[in-house]
Design a protein around this motif. Structure first.
Motif, PDB file in Angstrom:
ATOM      1  N   ILE A 297      -0.201  -2.177   0.366  1.00 47.25           N
ATOM      2  CA  ILE A 297       0.547  -1.471  -0.676  1.00 47.25           C
ATOM      3  C   ILE A 297       2.040  -1.709  -0.512  1.00 47.25           C
ATOM      4  N   ARG A 298       2.496  -1.763   0.727  1.00 45.01           N
ATOM      5  CA  ARG A 298       3.926  -2.043   0.951  1.00 45.01           C
ATOM      6  C   ARG A 298       4.293  -3.422   0.403  1.00 45.01           C
ATOM      7  N   GLN A 299       3.428  -4.418   0.616  1.00 40.94           N
ATOM      8  CA  GLN A 299       3.708  -5.748   0.083  1.00 40.94           C
ATOM      9  C   GLN A 299       3.762  -5.716  -1.440  1.00 40.94           C
ATOM     10  N   TRP A 300       2.869  -4.963  -2.066  1.00 41.45           N
ATOM     11  CA  TRP A 300       2.884  -4.848  -3.525  1.00 41.45           C
ATOM     12  C   TRP A 300       4.143  -4.125  -4.003  1.00 41.45           C
ATOM     13  N   LEU A 301       4.552  -3.096  -3.273  1.00 34.73           N
ATOM     14  CA  LEU A 301       5.785  -2.387  -3.625  1.00 34.73           C
ATOM     15  C   LEU A 301       6.996  -3.314  -3.543  1.00 34.73           C
ATOM     16  N   GLU A 303       6.980  -6.557  -3.813  1.00 36.81           N
ATOM     17  CA  GLU A 303       6.892  -7.526  -4.914  1.00 36.81           C
ATOM     18  C   GLU A 303       7.373  -6.921  -6.228  1.00 36.81           C
ATOM     19  N   ASP A 304       7.194  -5.613  -6.381  1.00 34.72           N
ATOM     20  CA  ASP A 304       7.616  -4.935  -7.606  1.00 34.72           C
ATOM     21  C   ASP A 304       9.069  -4.467  -7.549  1.00 34.72           C
ATOM     22  N   GLY A 305       9.782  -4.847  -6.490  1.00 36.16           N
ATOM     23  CA  GLY A 305      11.211  -4.554  -6.420  1.00 36.16           C
ATOM     24  C   GLY A 305      11.582  -3.252  -5.752  1.00 36.16           C
ATOM     25  N   TYR A 306      10.620  -2.577  -5.126  1.00 36.95           N
ATOM     26  CA  TYR A 306      10.935  -1.340  -4.432  1.00 36.95           C
ATOM     27  C   TYR A 306      11.557  -1.633  -3.064  1.00 36.95           C
ATOM     28  N   ASP A 307      12.364  -0.709  -2.601  1.00 34.27           N
ATOM     29  CA  ASP A 307      12.828  -0.722  -1.217  1.00 34.27           C
ATOM     30  C   ASP A 307      11.798   0.064  -0.417  1.00 34.27           C
ATOM     31  N   ALA A 308      10.991  -0.646   0.361  1.00 31.83           N
ATOM     32  CA  ALA A 308       9.916  -0.006   1.123  1.00 31.83           C
ATOM     33  C   ALA A 308      10.127  -0.307   2.604  1.00 31.83           C
ATOM     34  N   PRO A 309      10.976   0.461   3.264  1.00 29.77           N
ATOM     35  CA  PRO A 309      11.349   0.145   4.648  1.00 29.77           C
ATOM     36  C   PRO A 309      10.241   0.459   5.649  1.00 29.77           C
ATOM     37  N   LEU A 310      10.393  -0.112   6.824  1.00 30.49           N
ATOM     38  CA  LEU A 310       9.527   0.194   7.949  1.00 30.49           C
ATOM     39  C   LEU A 310      10.286   1.097   8.924  1.00 30.49           C
ATOM     40  N   VAL A 311       9.570   1.991   9.571  1.00 29.64           N
ATOM     41  CA  VAL A 311      10.178   2.794  10.628  1.00 29.64           C
ATOM     42  C   VAL A 311      10.674   1.843  11.713  1.00 29.64           C
ATOM     43  N   GLY A 312      11.937   2.027  12.098  1.00 27.55           N
ATOM     44  CA  GLY A 312      12.521   1.168  13.121  1.00 27.55           C
ATOM     45  C   GLY A 312      13.404   0.078  12.571  1.00 27.55           C
TER      46      GLY A 312
END
Length: 501
Positions: A297-301, A303-312
């Motif tokens: 889901i993060r990869q899809w987000l 791809e759709d232009g969202y800022d989807a950060p990872l902890v760290g």
């Protein structure tokens, strides 16, 4: 995914190597790899690239879907054909024709690195597979029930009846239903992603009714009788789609108990009509997003232009970069970033680095100092020598004394009046700046202010404090304090601070 402006919370993910191992452990993905290897050096297929009739039983046996001896159940052959179709879609097998016109399949170039567990190859293949299953789930959900059943049996696209013309209105309805199903699934996956990000470890499972309610009921409202019916409709729509995604390891899913929809009952159950115990509630469906699901889901987000950060993400540099990044990021879990940063560091030099980075009278200064104290709490007593080194620092001395006292130290010197008042302003300013600060905490801070019986005298000192947030703090006290006389003196002091500035 929905293109509305939202803040996607950071998530924790295993390493790519661990994710790749989890992907290879997904049965349907593993079946596709096994069949691709089975195709070596080549295997005869029909004109559509499907396994020929005589190979379907052996393929099912190879995958452990049928006993080694005896008749192969039809459902086992269907499952084997689905796995073969996935292998073809992922180019794990490539289709061609021999000089004699025979249709054959041979292993594709990605098979060997995938079998060897190359993370990039495995995750790229798995993500492609997840996207295919996601589209097929939406496609199936958007078809009329009879057509969906026929398509599932035949494994193909619905076609107009022989000799007839395409019904344009019917096609438009199917297209609209497909778009609605895709939107519903995307919204559900994003809500699951956000819910999982904030869940405590071990509490990631969400009842399907709760997920549906989050999609249907406006925030802050109680579900009406009409909305309860809508929740049930959403659950029924999501149920098969989530089940499909579970096959690729995105979800752990317990589907709705079909007995709940027994035709003899005469009507569908409605979630929320009566309190249910845990087991009864589970019959309405349970869903948990897996680490693979979070990754997908993060990869899809992204791809759709969202800022989807990872902890760290913000904890990779020095202390100055850490504190600045946490202060400036809207979608961040501060405690998690601090925890990642301090992990594995020597407490004493780390504490010194944090304290040095916390200084400054810029706009984020108070928030940096608050974060610094939180990081010191994670470092523990071994940071004490570094904290004692800043006891006389005009910006850090007050919070250093408070930290030492909380640690249990009994020899902490009392701050002078200037430092004490400056620390009051700085501490309150940090809470005003903290996007996670709540009104209840601010009111508690206001209530605990040492105004005593002479607010005019105390505020007469406070408005003179040389701090960039003095006026803002006084204005907040004037708004929040429940004692009208105290609030009035705070507002007067705020006016004087502004005039002085």
């Amino acid at each position: 995914m929905d293109d509305a402006a939202v803040l996607v919370p950071p998530v924790k993910l295993p390493t790519e190597q661990e994710l790749a191992e989890q992907a290879k452990a997904v049965p349907m993905f593993g079946y596709a790899l096994a069949l691709a290897r089975w195709a070596a050096p080549h295997r005869t297929v029909d004109e559509f690239g499907d396994l020929v009739e005589e190979d379907r039983g052996p393929a099912a046996r190879l995958l452990g879907l049928a006993p080694a001896e005896g008749e192969v159940p039809e459902e086992a052959e269907v499952e084997a054909l689905r796995a073969w179709s996935l292998a073809c879609d992922l180019d794990l097998v490539e289709l061609g024709t021999t000089k004699d016109g025979e249709h054959v399949a041979v292993p594709g170039p990605d098979l060997e690195p995938a079998e060897q567990g190359d993370p990039d190859t495995v995750l790229e293949l798995w993500l492609t597979a997840a996207g295919i299953v996601r589209e097929l789930a939406v496609e199936a959900d958007s078809l009329p029930e009879e057509e969906a059943g026929e398509e599932a049996e035949e494994g193909g696209e619905p076609t107009p009846e022989e000799g007839g013309e395409e019904d344009e209105d019917g096609l438009n309805e199917v297209e609209e239903a497909r778009d609605a199903a895709a939107e519903l699934l995307d919204e559900a996956l994003q809500v699951l992603y956000e819910t999982t990000a904030f869940a405590d470890p071990g509490n990631e499972t969400v009842p399907l009714g709760v997920l549906a309610a989050l999609l249907v009921v406006p925030e802050g409202e109680e579900p009406s009788e009409e909305l309860l019916g809508d929740i049930t409709d959403v659950m029924v729509a999501l149920d098969p789609m989530l089940g499909d995604l579970a096959e690729l390891g995105l979800l752990d899913y317990r589907p709705i108990d079909p007995e709940l929809f027994d035709e003899e009952e005469g009507e569908e159950p409605v979630v929320g009509e009566a309190p249910l115990d845990e087991e009864e509630s589970a019959r309405f469906g349970l869903v948990r997003l897996t680490p693979l699901g979070q990754y997908g889901i993060r990869q899809w987000l992204l791809e759709d232009g969202y800022d989807a950060p990872l902890v760290g993400d913000l904890a990779q540099g020095d202390a100055a970069e850490l504190l600045r990044g946490v202060c400036e990021s809207a979608n961040v879990l501060p405690e998690e970033e601090l925890r990642v940063w301090v992990a594995g560091r020597e407490p004493l030099p780390a504490a010194r680095e944090l304290l040095a980075a916390a200084r400054g009278d810029d706009a984020y200064g108070p928030l940096r100092r608050m974060l610094c104290v939180s990081a010191l709490n994670l470092l523990g007593a071994e940071a004490e020598p570094a904290v004692r080194e800043v006891l006389d620092d005009p910006e850090l001395g007050g919070s250093a004394r408070a930290w030492l006292s909380a640690l249990g130290a009994t020899d902490v010197p009392v701050p002078d009046r200037t430092m004490a008042l400056w620390t009051v302003v700085d501490t309150f300013a940090a809470q005003l700046l903290d996007s996670g600060g709540d009104a209840a905490l601010l009111r508690e801070l206001v209530t605990d202010l040492p105004v005593k019986g002479d607010p005019a005298a105390w505020f007469g000192e406070l408005w003179r404090v040389d701090h960039p947030y003095t006026a803002d703090v006084l204005e907040a006290i004037g708004e929040l304090h429940t004692d009208r006389a105290v609030a009035k003196e705070a507002r007067k002091a705020a006016f004087k601070a502004r005039s002085k500035g």
